[in-house]
Scaffold this motif. Structure first.
Motif, PDB file in Angstrom:
ATOM      1  N   THR A 124       0.837  -1.200   0.000  1.00  0.00           N
ATOM      2  CA  THR A 124       0.000   0.000   0.000  1.00  0.00           C
ATOM      3  C   THR A 124       0.871   1.249   0.000  1.00  0.00           C
ATOM      4  O   THR A 124       1.841   1.344   0.754  1.00  0.00           O
ATOM      5  CB  THR A 124      -0.921   0.015   1.234  1.00  0.00           C
ATOM      6  N   PRO A 126       1.013   5.785  -0.218  1.00  0.00           N
ATOM      7  CA  PRO A 126       0.351   6.914   0.448  1.00  0.00           C
ATOM      8  C   PRO A 126      -0.814   7.446  -0.374  1.00  0.00           C
ATOM      9  O   PRO A 126      -0.950   7.139  -1.558  1.00  0.00           O
ATOM     10  CB  PRO A 126       1.474   7.957   0.535  1.00  0.00           C
ATOM     11  N   GLU A 127      -1.652   8.245   0.243  1.00  0.00           N
ATOM     12  CA  GLU A 127      -2.714   8.935  -0.490  1.00  0.00           C
ATOM     13  C   GLU A 127      -2.092  10.103  -1.251  1.00  0.00           C
ATOM     14  O   GLU A 127      -1.347  10.896  -0.691  1.00  0.00           O
ATOM     15  CB  GLU A 127      -3.784   9.444   0.471  1.00  0.00           C
ATOM     16  N   ILE A 128      -2.400  10.191  -2.536  1.00  0.00           N
ATOM     17  CA  ILE A 128      -1.847  11.244  -3.389  1.00  0.00           C
ATOM     18  C   ILE A 128      -2.987  11.913  -4.140  1.00  0.00           C
ATOM     19  O   ILE A 128      -3.809  11.229  -4.760  1.00  0.00           O
ATOM     20  CB  ILE A 128      -0.813  10.677  -4.386  1.00  0.00           C
ATOM     21  N   GLY A 130      -5.599  12.999  -3.119  1.00  0.00           N
ATOM     22  CA  GLY A 130      -6.895  12.552  -2.616  1.00  0.00           C
ATOM     23  C   GLY A 130      -7.263  11.128  -2.990  1.00  0.00           C
ATOM     24  O   GLY A 130      -8.380  10.687  -2.703  1.00  0.00           O
ATOM     25  N   TYR A 131      -6.336  10.376  -3.600  1.00  0.00           N
ATOM     26  CA  TYR A 131      -6.628   9.019  -4.058  1.00  0.00           C
ATOM     27  C   TYR A 131      -5.671   8.018  -3.403  1.00  0.00           C
ATOM     28  O   TYR A 131      -4.468   8.289  -3.275  1.00  0.00           O
ATOM     29  CB  TYR A 131      -6.511   8.921  -5.570  1.00  0.00           C
ATOM     30  N   PRO A 132      -6.183   6.841  -3.021  1.00  0.00           N
ATOM     31  CA  PRO A 132      -5.292   5.801  -2.477  1.00  0.00           C
ATOM     32  C   PRO A 132      -4.402   5.245  -3.579  1.00  0.00           C
ATOM     33  O   PRO A 132      -4.781   5.244  -4.755  1.00  0.00           O
ATOM     34  CB  PRO A 132      -6.275   4.738  -1.964  1.00  0.00           C
ATOM     35  N   THR A 133      -3.237   4.763  -3.213  1.00  0.00           N
ATOM     36  CA  THR A 133      -2.300   4.236  -4.204  1.00  0.00           C
ATOM     37  C   THR A 133      -1.735   2.888  -3.763  1.00  0.00           C
ATOM     38  O   THR A 133      -1.785   2.519  -2.586  1.00  0.00           O
ATOM     39  CB  THR A 133      -1.127   5.200  -4.445  1.00  0.00           C
ATOM     40  N   THR A 134      -1.199   2.188  -4.746  1.00  0.00           N
ATOM     41  CA  THR A 134      -0.429   0.971  -4.508  1.00  0.00           C
ATOM     42  C   THR A 134       0.992   1.220  -4.979  1.00  0.00           C
ATOM     43  O   THR A 134       1.211   1.794  -6.045  1.00  0.00           O
ATOM     44  CB  THR A 134      -1.038  -0.227  -5.273  1.00  0.00           C
ATOM     45  N   TYR A 149       3.744   4.920  -7.850  1.00  0.00           N
ATOM     46  CA  TYR A 149       2.576   4.889  -6.977  1.00  0.00           C
ATOM     47  C   TYR A 149       1.340   5.024  -7.859  1.00  0.00           C
ATOM     48  O   TYR A 149       1.106   6.060  -8.471  1.00  0.00           O
ATOM     49  CB  TYR A 149       2.674   5.992  -5.931  1.00  0.00           C
ATOM     50  N   SER A 151      -2.835   4.457  -8.749  1.00  0.00           N
ATOM     51  CA  SER A 151      -4.171   4.488  -8.154  1.00  0.00           C
ATOM     52  C   SER A 151      -5.196   3.895  -9.113  1.00  0.00           C
ATOM     53  O   SER A 151      -5.419   4.433 -10.205  1.00  0.00           O
ATOM     54  CB  SER A 151      -4.570   5.919  -7.797  1.00  0.00           C
TER      55      SER A 151
END
Length: 268
Positions: A124, A126-128, A130-134, A149, A151
């Motif tokens: 997982t 960080p949020e970038i 406003g969107y979650p990322t892998t 990263y 999303s």
């Protein structure tokens, strides 16, 4: 040289970015920034760009100097560099012609890998914007090239999925048309970045690219939907001259020859 350099840069960067309405369009706006360290001075410069996407049409501002911008119609396979100051448009839709290899040298086929590529899921991210990322890592011959990263939810944003899928297909066709680059030993990480671009796209939108030294080469700052923009933002301005890169090179050579003749001493 300027064209070839910007052609490839634009080709890789536009992976991150309908019909034109009569008055105004509701587009999706992507604000992003790139940082590029100077290899000599180590000074890091930040460049901000915006991308507007509506249907299968896109416009990139800030990627080129002097107010130039890029127009795309990925459905039709068209890309244009627009220079408002000179009222000139360069049609980049046709890939640049590569020089032919001498008979004694053998050109590698376009689909032959020049480096072993790896796309590794780390976990997982960080949020970038406003969107979650892998978090993924891209490696070439076992060497870390970049942390990516990605999303998946961002790919579901209005206009982006179909636009990016069409862009990926267009880029693949262009790469196949260009083929291998003769006489040029390319950085393995650069080659691998192109190879895994399609795999990354299948997983979502790249919101951040970080180099092994920690520098954030690319990052999306904001994604905004339903942005009202003039319809003509996605079309070539009327009255602008359109030329191919080959035609521009021919004109440059003609000017150079004229200048050389002008500077030659008069015959005795």
């Amino acid at each position: 040289m300027f064209y070839k350099k910007n052609y490839r840069a634009i080709l890789i960067n536009t992976l991150l970015i309908g019909s034109v309405a009569s008055a105004a369009n509701a587009a999706t706006l992507i604000e992003q920034q790139s940082t590029r360290p100077n290899p000599m001075t180590k000074e890091v410069k930040t460049f901000k760009q915006t991308m507007l996407v509506e249907g299968l049409k896109g416009r990139m501002n800030g990627a080129l100097p002097n107010g130039q911008y890029v127009l795309m119609d990925v459905g039709a396979g068209k890309t244009f560099m627009v220079n408002p100051k000179e009222k000139m448009v360069i049609d980049m839709s046709t890939p640049p012609q590569m020089p032919k290899m001498p008979k004694q040298l053998k050109q590698a086929p376009a689909d032959k890998p020049a480096a072993k590529s790896e796309l590794i899921k780390v976990g997982t991210g960080p949020e970038i914007a406003g969107y979650p990322t892998t978090h993924y890592q891209v490696k070439a011959d076992g060497k870390l090239c970049a942390d990516q990263y990605v999303s998946e939810p961002a790919l579901k944003v209005k206009h982006l999925k179909h636009f990016m899928e069409s862009m990926g297909k267009m880029n693949a066709e262009r790469k196949k048309a260009v083929g291998a680059m003769p006489f040029m030993k390319m950085n393995p990480c650069f080659i691998v970045a192109e190879e895994v671009a399609g795999d990354l796209l299948a997983k979502g939108i790249v919101l951040r690219t970080q180099s092994p030294d920690g520098n954030r080469d690319f990052e999306v700052l904001k994604i905004q939907t339903d942005v009202s923009v003039p319809a003509n933002d996605f079309i070539i301005p009327t009255g602008f001259e359109i030329a191919t890169p080959q035609q521009m090179m021919q004109r440059a050579m003609q000017r150079m020859n004229q200048q050389m003749q002008k500077n030659m001493p008069p015959a005795k």
